[in-house]
Design a protein around this motif. Structure first.
Motif, mmCIF file in Angstrom:
data_model
loop_
_atom_site.group_PDB
_atom_site.id
_atom_site.type_symbol
_atom_site.label_atom_id
_atom_site.label_comp_id
_atom_site.label_asym_id
_atom_site.label_seq_id
_atom_site.Cartn_x
_atom_site.Cartn_y
_atom_site.Cartn_z
ATOM 1 N N MET A 185 0.844 -1.197 0.000
ATOM 2 C CA MET A 185 0.000 0.000 0.000
ATOM 3 C C MET A 185 0.879 1.246 0.000
ATOM 4 S SD MET A 185 -2.951 1.176 2.763
ATOM 5 C CE MET A 185 -4.059 -0.149 2.312
ATOM 6 N N THR A 186 0.659 2.157 -0.947
ATOM 7 C CA THR A 186 1.435 3.385 -0.997
ATOM 8 C C THR A 186 0.931 4.365 0.053
ATOM 9 O OG1 THR A 186 -0.012 4.555 -2.550
ATOM 10 C CG2 THR A 186 1.650 3.069 -3.496
ATOM 11 N N ARG A 187 1.731 5.419 0.270
ATOM 12 C CA ARG A 187 1.337 6.445 1.234
ATOM 13 C C ARG A 187 0.011 7.072 0.849
ATOM 14 N NH1 ARG A 187 0.892 8.103 6.228
ATOM 15 N NH2 ARG A 187 1.611 10.215 6.684
ATOM 16 N N TYR A 188 -0.177 7.335 -0.442
ATOM 17 C CA TYR A 188 -1.422 7.959 -0.886
ATOM 18 C C TYR A 188 -2.615 7.015 -0.718
ATOM 19 C CZ TYR A 188 0.867 12.076 -2.903
ATOM 20 O OH TYR A 188 1.544 13.253 -3.092
ATOM 21 N N THR A 189 -2.435 5.739 -1.034
ATOM 22 C CA THR A 189 -3.557 4.817 -0.864
ATOM 23 C C THR A 189 -3.925 4.691 0.602
ATOM 24 O OG1 THR A 189 -2.039 2.928 -0.860
ATOM 25 C CG2 THR A 189 -3.039 3.509 -2.957
ATOM 26 N N GLU A 190 -2.939 4.723 1.483
ATOM 27 C CA GLU A 190 -3.208 4.666 2.922
ATOM 28 C C GLU A 190 -4.013 5.884 3.375
ATOM 29 O OE1 GLU A 190 -0.776 4.909 7.164
ATOM 30 O OE2 GLU A 190 0.316 4.666 5.280
ATOM 31 N N LEU A 191 -3.599 7.064 2.925
ATOM 32 C CA LEU A 191 -4.321 8.279 3.314
ATOM 33 C C LEU A 191 -5.731 8.289 2.737
ATOM 34 C CD1 LEU A 191 -1.461 10.927 2.905
ATOM 35 C CD2 LEU A 191 -2.464 10.117 5.048
ATOM 36 N N ALA A 192 -5.893 7.813 1.506
ATOM 37 C CA ALA A 192 -7.224 7.754 0.907
ATOM 38 C C ALA A 192 -8.129 6.798 1.671
ATOM 39 C CB ALA A 192 -7.117 7.338 -0.559
ATOM 40 N N GLY A 218 7.530 15.999 7.353
ATOM 41 C CA GLY A 218 8.416 14.932 7.774
ATOM 42 C C GLY A 218 7.765 13.569 7.663
ATOM 43 N N GLY A 219 6.792 13.435 6.745
ATOM 44 C CA GLY A 219 6.114 12.167 6.552
ATOM 45 C C GLY A 219 4.966 11.906 7.493
ATOM 46 N N ALA A 220 4.777 12.774 8.507
ATOM 47 C CA ALA A 220 3.715 12.566 9.494
ATOM 48 C C ALA A 220 2.557 13.517 9.238
ATOM 49 C CB ALA A 220 4.262 12.788 10.905
#
Length: 427
Positions: free
Chosen positions: A1-8, A397-399
């Motif tokens: 899972m990419t960062r964007y898919t996680e946030l979505a 910072g990624g958070a």
């Protein structure tokens, strides 16, 4: 899972994601590209999110000042920590009420577009027992760059026509409550390359020097505008202007030989360059349909989500990037289509792009519109059809540091004499 898919998955779509580290990097890159004495105004309209504005306002050394054109933008700038004395208030339609509140809040500089605009500023200042520092916005008759979006050299609600300045300047000098301290130029937006940008700045400086020489235009402060380029809603990298400082210094040495002594202070301004590459818009495919030989990919994001430039005819076409391993596999297979990207609204104008090249997208796929950090929700038809505003997530910072959504609600309107000034405090 990419960062964007996680946030979505966490916040739903449509979803804006802003990277505050990229905002800070753009601010530093632009300050580094300008001569050391230059001020840099950040156009609040490009992205008025309070966390984004705080990054632009922060710093112990050189940082941004705010350029605003409404009381709402003034409130946002003050909340973010901008010094009101450094704020530039612009716009052709400043009302008496706005001027009174801006002066009460301590706004230090006004750009005026006409003799009557200056008179309105002066009347408000006199009523408050003060004087307002004002820049005359100049609509130059000439231009240098042949490409980009022209903002001068034609009939316009913006600026005083340069060829009429000698005639109207005595009237302007006589306006009580105002001090004429300089000039404001904004000849173009999104210059095609660094050479075009430099030539436009050089032309602007020449015009300013000529107006001072021929008509006695007071020049203690000159805002030479912007034009800094940045990709918008398509893939690409924000340019870094490695030679701009040196070439601007050369132009200043030619046009204002004593500028290094501080005889005149200079400024530039920017909106999209500072915030554009910080943002991505995540949207899901709701439907895919065929109609008379054309394919339509229907998204949950439309011009109510990302529509400011579309409404002006300046957005099409966007480009999208698929997210997720399944979509990546389909891209690797080489299957794709050309389709219109449309939103969910009940209007044929809800179009984000026509004949856009796409992979073989399917219902539920997550797509990303890159370089979407400028002119997003607040430049869109946000309330049309009553759909909720997109969520806006900010990371540093990624958070995740903030996750909010704009909410609209109806409130009672008090008679004008009972309304509270900016900030809700006493006038």
């Amino acid at each position: 899972m990419t960062r964007y898919t996680e946030l979505a998955e966490r916040y739903g779509t449509p979803l804006y994601v802003y990277d505050l580290d990229r905002v800070a990097a753009a601010r530093q890159d632009l300050l580094d590209a300008l001569p050391e004495p230059f001020s840099l105004f950040s156009a609040v309209k490009a992205n008025p999110h309070p966390e984004v504005l705080r990054v632009l306002a922060e710093g112990d050394g050189r940082t941004c000042r705010a350029e605003i054109s409404s009381l709402g933008e003034l409130a946002a700038a003050l909340e973010a920590g901008f010094d009101p004395a450094g704020i530039l208030y612009t716009g052709p339609g400043k009302t008496d009420g706005e001027l009174h509140e801006a002066l009460a809040a301590g706004v230090g500089l006004f750009s005026v577009e006409s003799p009557t605009d200056l008179e309105h500023v002066g009347a408000a200042a006199v009523a408050r027992g003060t004087e307002a520092d004002c820049l005359l916005r100049i609509n130059s008759a000439s231009a240098s760059a042949a490409t980009s979006i022209r903002m001068t050299g034609r009939p316009s609600q913006f600026g005083i026509d340069a060829e009429t300045l000698g005639e109207v300047l005595p009237r302007l000098r006589a306006v009580a409550g105002t001090r004429l301290v300089g000039a404001h130029f904004f000849p173009l937006s999104n210059a095609s390359d660094e050479d075009s940008l430099v030539e436009e700045f050089r032309n602007t400086l020449s015009v300013a020097a000529r107006l001072e020489r021929e008509h006695g235009l007071p020049l203690r402060f000159v805002d030479i505008g912007g034009g800094f380029a940045a990709p918008y809603a398509v893939p690409g990298e924000r340019p870094v202007y490695e030679k701009l400082r040196e070439r601007l210094e050369e132009a200043l040495d030619e046009t204002f030989p004593r500028w290094r002594e501080g005889s005149v202070r200079f400024a530039c301004e920017s909106g999209r360059y500072l915030v554009g590459d910080s943002g991505s818009l995540l949207t899901r495919v709701v439907n895919v349909k065929e109609s008379r030989g054309r394919t339509f990919v229907i998204l949950d994001a439309g011009i109510n989500t990302f529509g400011g430039m579309s409404g002006l005819g300046r957005l099409l076409p966007v480009a999208v990037q698929p997210e997720g391993p399944e979509q990546a596999a389909r891209i690797a297979d080489g299957t794709g289509l050309s389709a219109s990207l449309v939103g969910p609204l009940c209007t044929p104008g809800d179009v984000l792009g026509r004949q856009v090249d796409l992979p073989d997208v399917r219902v539920g796929d997550l797509l990303t519109i890159p370089n979407a950090g400028a002119y997003g929700p607040t430049a869109s038809l946000l309330m049309f059809l009553g759909r909720p505003a997109p969520a806006e997530v900010l990371v540093r910072g990624g958070a995740v540091v903030s996750a909010t959504r704009i909410e609209h609600r109806r409130v009672e309107v008090a008679p004008s004499g009972d309304r509270q000034p900016v900030g809700g405090g006493p006038a």
